[in-house]
Motif scaffolding. Structure first.
Motif, PDB file in Angstrom:
ATOM      1  N   LYS A 160       6.480   6.083   3.957  1.00  0.00           N
ATOM      2  CA  LYS A 160       5.708   5.249   3.414  1.00  0.00           C
ATOM      3  C   LYS A 160       5.913   3.652   3.962  1.00  0.00           C
ATOM      4  N   LEU A 207       3.877  -0.574   3.696  1.00  0.00           N
ATOM      5  CA  LEU A 207       3.096  -1.442   3.103  1.00  0.00           C
ATOM      6  C   LEU A 207       2.416  -1.936   4.309  1.00  0.00           C
ATOM      7  N   ASP A 249      -1.762  -5.242   1.581  1.00  0.00           N
ATOM      8  CA  ASP A 249      -1.436  -4.867   0.165  1.00  0.00           C
ATOM      9  C   ASP A 249      -1.576  -3.442  -0.231  1.00  0.00           C
ATOM     10  N   LEU A 265      -0.570   0.332   0.206  1.00  0.00           N
ATOM     11  CA  LEU A 265       0.434   1.406   0.531  1.00  0.00           C
ATOM     12  C   LEU A 265       0.189   2.714   1.011  1.00  0.00           C
ATOM     13  N   THR A 271       1.134   6.075   2.748  1.00  0.00           N
ATOM     14  CA  THR A 271       2.169   7.272   2.609  1.00  0.00           C
ATOM     15  C   THR A 271       1.601   8.575   3.444  1.00  0.00           C
ATOM     16  N   THR A 307       8.977   1.154   3.592  1.00  0.00           N
ATOM     17  CA  THR A 307       8.928   0.886   2.009  1.00  0.00           C
ATOM     18  C   THR A 307       9.621   2.127   1.131  1.00  0.00           C
ATOM     19  N   ASP A 308      10.280   1.941   0.088  1.00  0.00           N
ATOM     20  CA  ASP A 308      10.344   3.103  -0.762  1.00  0.00           C
ATOM     21  C   ASP A 308       9.261   2.943  -2.004  1.00  0.00           C
ATOM     22  N   LEU A 309       8.438   1.969  -2.085  1.00  0.00           N
ATOM     23  CA  LEU A 309       7.430   1.907  -3.185  1.00  0.00           C
ATOM     24  C   LEU A 309       6.897   2.976  -3.426  1.00  0.00           C
ATOM     25  N   THR A 310       6.394   3.342  -4.906  1.00  0.00           N
ATOM     26  CA  THR A 310       5.531   4.444  -5.112  1.00  0.00           C
ATOM     27  C   THR A 310       4.158   4.002  -5.528  1.00  0.00           C
ATOM     28  N   GLU A 311       3.985   2.738  -5.739  1.00  0.00           N
ATOM     29  CA  GLU A 311       2.628   2.098  -6.042  1.00  0.00           C
ATOM     30  C   GLU A 311       2.580   0.783  -5.289  1.00  0.00           C
ATOM     31  N   PRO A 312       1.477   0.281  -4.880  1.00  0.00           N
ATOM     32  CA  PRO A 312       1.287  -0.795  -4.145  1.00  0.00           C
ATOM     33  C   PRO A 312       1.946  -1.985  -4.816  1.00  0.00           C
ATOM     34  N   GLN A 313       2.793  -2.801  -4.209  1.00  0.00           N
ATOM     35  CA  GLN A 313       3.194  -3.986  -4.931  1.00  0.00           C
ATOM     36  C   GLN A 313       3.724  -5.167  -3.727  1.00  0.00           C
TER      37      GLN A 313
END
Ligand SMILES: O=C(Oc1cc(O)cc(O)c1C(=O)O)c1ccc(O)c(O)c1
Length: 181
Positions: free
Chosen positions: A34, A36, A39, A41, A43, A146-152
């Motif tokens: 993943k 970013l 803005d 994300l 994967t 990143t480890d995000l699961t939703e764009p942030q």
């Protein structure tokens, strides 16, 4: 044969997430390599390392935003399949095709190599993409792991990073291009 370097340093930080060999595997929702990028994300679900340099697969998740500048890939082909949401895609192949299409959930677009294209996300959107093997690493070269699961949040690469990523991954940015839509 890969269009891109096989000993690619852009994949080193992601080692171990995907098998890096053509073996069966599954990923849970949100798993993969993943990054970013601005803005959005990205994967990566599959790379040329798993498909013997045939294709790569990834998702892009984003929210309403600006249009991504016009660009083309000289040799890489790609698709957009809208899993959820709404996104406009501009395409101009310098021959008989020019279009601006707003894709919604379930819609699909194919962008052959050499086609100038751009896109703009209109609301919270998830796109499934498939591209020529190796192109998928472009997102790692442009973005931030990143480890995000939703764009942030937002990660803005420097101009130099964008230029180098474009050069390495077959992406020619054409910010002055005027679409015939
Ligand atoms: O590559 C895709 O998206 C991009 C995102 C960026 O922030 C910059 C870019 O230059 C691109 C690009 O198109 O090169 C992309 C996204 C979704 C999809 O289904 C694809 O096939 C490609």
């Amino acid at each position: 044969m890969s269009l891109f370097p096989t000993d690619d340093p852009d994949k080193v930080p992601f080692a171990g997430i995907l098998p890096a060999a053509p073996r069966p595997f599954v990923l849970g929702n949100g798993e993969g390599e993943k990054s970013l990028v601005f803005d959005q994300l990205f994967t990566i679900l599959l790379t040329g390392d798993e498909t013997e340099d045939q294709y790569g697969a990834f998702t892009m998740q984003g929210r309403k935003g600006d249009r991504i500048p016009a660009h083309l890939h000289k040799a890489a082909h790609e698709i957009f399949y809208v899993v959820d949401g709404e996104i406009s895609v501009w395409m101009d192949d310098a021959a008989d095709h020019h279009s601006k299409t707003t894709l919604v959930t379930g819609d699909f677009a194919y962008v052959p190599a050499g086609t100038v294209h751009a896109f703009q996300i209109h609301n919270s959107t998830k796109v499934f993409g498939v591209g020529t093997a190796g192109f998928e690493r472009f997102f790692h070269a442009m973005g931030q792991q990143t480890d995000l699961t939703e764009p942030q949040g937002v990660y803005v690469p420097s101009f130099e990073v964008m230029r180098a990523a474009g050069e390495k991954y077959d992406t020619v940015f054409m910010p002055e291009f005027q679409f015939r839509d």
